[in-house]
Design a protein around this motif. Sequence first.
Motif, PDB file in Angstrom:
ATOM      1  N   VAL A 175       6.092  33.675 -20.528  1.00  0.00           N
ATOM      2  CA  VAL A 175       7.269  33.588 -19.653  1.00  0.00           C
ATOM      3  C   VAL A 175       7.688  32.123 -19.554  1.00  0.00           C
ATOM      4  CG1 VAL A 175       6.677  35.628 -18.289  1.00  0.00           C
ATOM      5  CG2 VAL A 175       5.839  33.386 -17.559  1.00  0.00           C
ATOM      6  N   ARG A 176       8.922  31.907 -19.047  1.00  0.00           N
ATOM      7  CA  ARG A 176       9.487  30.556 -19.089  1.00  0.00           C
ATOM      8  C   ARG A 176      10.221  30.244 -17.792  1.00  0.00           C
ATOM      9  NH1 ARG A 176      13.939  31.228 -22.424  1.00  0.00           N
ATOM     10  NH2 ARG A 176      15.250  30.467 -20.732  1.00  0.00           N
ATOM     11  N   PHE A 177      10.146  28.999 -17.376  1.00  0.00           N
ATOM     12  CA  PHE A 177      10.928  28.527 -16.223  1.00  0.00           C
ATOM     13  C   PHE A 177      11.580  27.207 -16.635  1.00  0.00           C
ATOM     14  CE2 PHE A 177       7.308  30.902 -14.723  1.00  0.00           C
ATOM     15  CZ  PHE A 177       7.848  31.763 -13.776  1.00  0.00           C
ATOM     16  N   ASP A 178      12.889  27.092 -16.412  1.00  0.00           N
ATOM     17  CA  ASP A 178      13.585  25.845 -16.735  1.00  0.00           C
ATOM     18  C   ASP A 178      13.932  25.116 -15.440  1.00  0.00           C
ATOM     19  OD1 ASP A 178      13.462  26.592 -19.400  1.00  0.00           O
ATOM     20  OD2 ASP A 178      15.354  27.703 -19.269  1.00  0.00           O
ATOM     21  N   ASP A 179      14.066  23.787 -15.538  1.00  0.00           N
ATOM     22  CA  ASP A 179      14.481  22.988 -14.381  1.00  0.00           C
ATOM     23  C   ASP A 179      13.638  23.367 -13.162  1.00  0.00           C
ATOM     24  OD1 ASP A 179      15.902  21.160 -12.999  1.00  0.00           O
ATOM     25  OD2 ASP A 179      17.751  22.333 -12.862  1.00  0.00           O
ATOM     26  N   VAL A 180      12.308  23.358 -13.373  1.00  0.00           N
ATOM     27  CA  VAL A 180      11.403  24.032 -12.436  1.00  0.00           C
ATOM     28  C   VAL A 180      11.378  23.365 -11.064  1.00  0.00           C
ATOM     29  CG1 VAL A 180       9.310  22.799 -13.164  1.00  0.00           C
ATOM     30  CG2 VAL A 180       9.124  25.115 -12.309  1.00  0.00           C
ATOM     31  N   ASP A 181      11.484  22.032 -11.031  1.00  0.00           N
ATOM     32  CA  ASP A 181      11.329  21.369  -9.730  1.00  0.00           C
ATOM     33  C   ASP A 181      12.499  21.680  -8.794  1.00  0.00           C
ATOM     34  OD1 ASP A 181       8.792  19.924 -10.175  1.00  0.00           O
ATOM     35  OD2 ASP A 181       9.933  19.079 -11.831  1.00  0.00           O
ATOM     36  N   ASP A 182      13.704  21.849  -9.375  1.00  0.00           N
ATOM     37  CA  ASP A 182      14.861  22.171  -8.530  1.00  0.00           C
ATOM     38  C   ASP A 182      15.030  23.678  -8.335  1.00  0.00           C
ATOM     39  OD1 ASP A 182      15.540  19.580  -8.099  1.00  0.00           O
ATOM     40  OD2 ASP A 182      16.783  19.441  -9.896  1.00  0.00           O
ATOM     41  N   ARG A 183      14.854  24.437  -9.422  1.00  0.00           N
ATOM     42  CA  ARG A 183      15.207  25.861  -9.350  1.00  0.00           C
ATOM     43  C   ARG A 183      14.039  26.770  -9.000  1.00  0.00           C
ATOM     44  NH1 ARG A 183      17.734  27.194 -14.638  1.00  0.00           N
ATOM     45  NH2 ARG A 183      17.655  29.262 -13.749  1.00  0.00           N
ATOM     46  N   HIS A 184      12.792  26.306  -9.239  1.00  0.00           N
ATOM     47  CA  HIS A 184      11.624  27.159  -8.968  1.00  0.00           C
ATOM     48  C   HIS A 184      10.540  26.342  -8.253  1.00  0.00           C
ATOM     49  CE1 HIS A 184      13.268  30.189 -11.717  1.00  0.00           C
ATOM     50  NE2 HIS A 184      13.501  29.201 -12.564  1.00  0.00           N
ATOM     51  N   PRO A 185      10.832  25.815  -7.057  1.00  0.00           N
ATOM     52  CA  PRO A 185       9.861  24.933  -6.388  1.00  0.00           C
ATOM     53  C   PRO A 185       8.511  25.617  -6.133  1.00  0.00           C
ATOM     54  CG  PRO A 185      11.720  25.469  -4.939  1.00  0.00           C
ATOM     55  CD  PRO A 185      12.088  25.956  -6.291  1.00  0.00           C
ATOM     56  N   ALA A 186       8.497  26.919  -5.924  1.00  0.00           N
ATOM     57  CA  ALA A 186       7.217  27.605  -5.675  1.00  0.00           C
ATOM     58  C   ALA A 186       6.349  27.590  -6.940  1.00  0.00           C
ATOM     59  CB  ALA A 186       7.462  29.042  -5.228  1.00  0.00           C
ATOM     60  N   ILE A 187       6.985  27.745  -8.092  1.00  0.00           N
ATOM     61  CA  ILE A 187       6.251  27.685  -9.371  1.00  0.00           C
ATOM     62  C   ILE A 187       5.794  26.249  -9.626  1.00  0.00           C
ATOM     63  CG2 ILE A 187       6.494  27.980 -11.885  1.00  0.00           C
ATOM     64  CD1 ILE A 187       6.373  30.653 -10.375  1.00  0.00           C
ATOM     65  N   ALA A 188       6.670  25.275  -9.307  1.00  0.00           N
ATOM     66  CA  ALA A 188       6.310  23.860  -9.485  1.00  0.00           C
ATOM     67  C   ALA A 188       5.081  23.516  -8.643  1.00  0.00           C
ATOM     68  CB  ALA A 188       7.490  22.964  -9.106  1.00  0.00           C
ATOM     69  N   ALA A 189       5.014  24.057  -7.438  1.00  0.00           N
ATOM     70  CA  ALA A 189       3.860  23.772  -6.564  1.00  0.00           C
ATOM     71  C   ALA A 189       2.596  24.414  -7.129  1.00  0.00           C
ATOM     72  CB  ALA A 189       4.135  24.287  -5.158  1.00  0.00           C
ATOM     73  N   LEU A 190       2.736  25.614  -7.704  1.00  0.00           N
ATOM     74  CA  LEU A 190       1.553  26.287  -8.273  1.00  0.00           C
ATOM     75  C   LEU A 190       0.988  25.507  -9.459  1.00  0.00           C
ATOM     76  CD1 LEU A 190       2.446  30.114  -8.484  1.00  0.00           C
ATOM     77  CD2 LEU A 190       0.603  29.083  -7.133  1.00  0.00           C
ATOM     78  N   VAL A 191       1.869  25.043 -10.350  1.00  0.00           N
ATOM     79  CA  VAL A 191       1.404  24.435 -11.602  1.00  0.00           C
ATOM     80  C   VAL A 191       0.950  22.991 -11.400  1.00  0.00           C
ATOM     81  CG1 VAL A 191       3.648  23.606 -12.467  1.00  0.00           C
ATOM     82  CG2 VAL A 191       1.883  24.311 -14.081  1.00  0.00           C
ATOM     83  N   GLY A 192       1.497  22.304 -10.387  1.00  0.00           N
ATOM     84  CA  GLY A 192       1.140  20.898 -10.203  1.00  0.00           C
ATOM     85  C   GLY A 192       1.628  20.066 -11.375  1.00  0.00           C
ATOM     86  N   ALA A 193       0.862  19.037 -11.749  1.00  0.00           N
ATOM     87  CA  ALA A 193       1.285  18.134 -12.827  1.00  0.00           C
ATOM     88  C   ALA A 193       0.894  18.658 -14.208  1.00  0.00           C
ATOM     89  CB  ALA A 193       0.655  16.767 -12.623  1.00  0.00           C
TER      90      ALA A 193
END
Length: 376
Positions: A175-193
């Motif tokens: 699966v894929r997420f683009d522009d994750v920090d703006d559009r998918h902040p919950a996914i960005a928090a899960l994945v970290g750096a």
Amino acid sequence: MEIAIIGAGPGGLACARVLQLHGIDVTVYDADASVTARDQGGTLDIHADTGQIALADAGLTTEFAALARPESQSKRMLDPSGALVMEHVVDDDETAAPEIDRRQLREMLAASLWPGTVRWGHKVTEVRDGGRIRFADGSSVTAGLVIGADGAWSRVRPLLTAATPEYTGVTFVEVRFDDVDDRHPAIAALVGAGHMWANGDGRSIILQRNSGGHVRGYLGLTVAADWRGGRAELLERFACFAPELRRVITDSEGDLVHRPIFALPAPLTWPHRPGLTLLGDAAHLMAPFGGEGVNLALLDGAELAREIAAGPAPDEAVLRYERRMLARSGPVAAGANAAIKEFFEGAFDPADVPDFAEEAERWKRNAAEYLAARDS
Ligand SMILES: Cc1cc2nc3c(=O)[nH]c(=O)nc-3n(C[C@H](O)[C@H](O)[C@H](O)COP(=O)(O)OP(=O)(O)OC[C@H]3O[C@@H](n4cnc5c(N)ncnc54)[C@H](O)[C@@H]3O)c2cc1C
């Protein structure tokens, strides 16, 4: 002697680059229409004791460092309830295994070759005794040495061994997420750096940060090789995972990509045959557990090129390369293939959490030993 490499993946390109640094001419044939023709998949950690040695032999350490993401070696591990089991935070100066997008790695290697080295759009349909290579458009060429770097479904391998890849029983749904920090902040928090794994019940949800604000995810589960379930079925199969983790299924963008995981029997060997050899996945396709596949492919390519350059006869060089490559890759592949089976058959045990700090130190120690042995 004409040298032909079939396959412009990381392994084939690394081999071509190191040959050219030694002034040796080579042609690479690849089925893709161009270096950017196909989505190249996710991010790869390039280990100090294998992939990074190959990139140094290829004179590309500076180029690699400019693209690599050391901070993406950070890792988070959760249980299915979403509770944090382990967090491993890595500094910007950690050199053990920086991440690079697969696309960037391939483009960097391809750009380093003499112009015209890679013949894109050349799908090999058959290789015959005597080094005759036939392409899908009906044309053919002959080479004195044919190097099969053409991945899982190699057209060169059948001349050396009857072994074929077998389904491991595990499929990764990408699966894929683009522009994750703006559009998918919950996914960005899960994945970290860097990376996140949520493991349990013989299933795994994996997230990995790529460059440019992209995140790729893999939902690993045991299904039939031809299973192509959609999001609704995935939600059922991951029902025991917390809602914030199941967002990886519901919030992802675009189509799901099903990647049934195949592996060659391991350890795999073959009787040497003059004029032919294999490297990378063509030689030792393994389960992606431990992240060794691309690293071994790069090192295979660099070592084969160095042996050919050392001479005196190409066939002796290939023999030396094969002895070493087969001895190294066999146990690694057997371990990766056993690990994927054990993991997806059993319940997740928190005691199985790897010691990532120790692993990083081991890669650096092994690199120093490899280089010291080579220079002695
Ligand atoms: C889901 C998944 C996740 C992975 N994650 C990791 C990871 O985290 N770390 C890691 O180290 N490895 C990982 N791997 C494995 C890694 O991608 C491979 O080990 C690596 O790409 C092997 O490199 P290669 O050069 O041998 O072959 P490939 O990268 O497969 O390249 C083969 C090349 O040959 C070309 N080709 C194929 N057939 C023909 C033909 N008939 N004619 C002409 N050209 C042809 C292809 O177009 C391609 O360019 C993963 C694999 C999968 C499936």
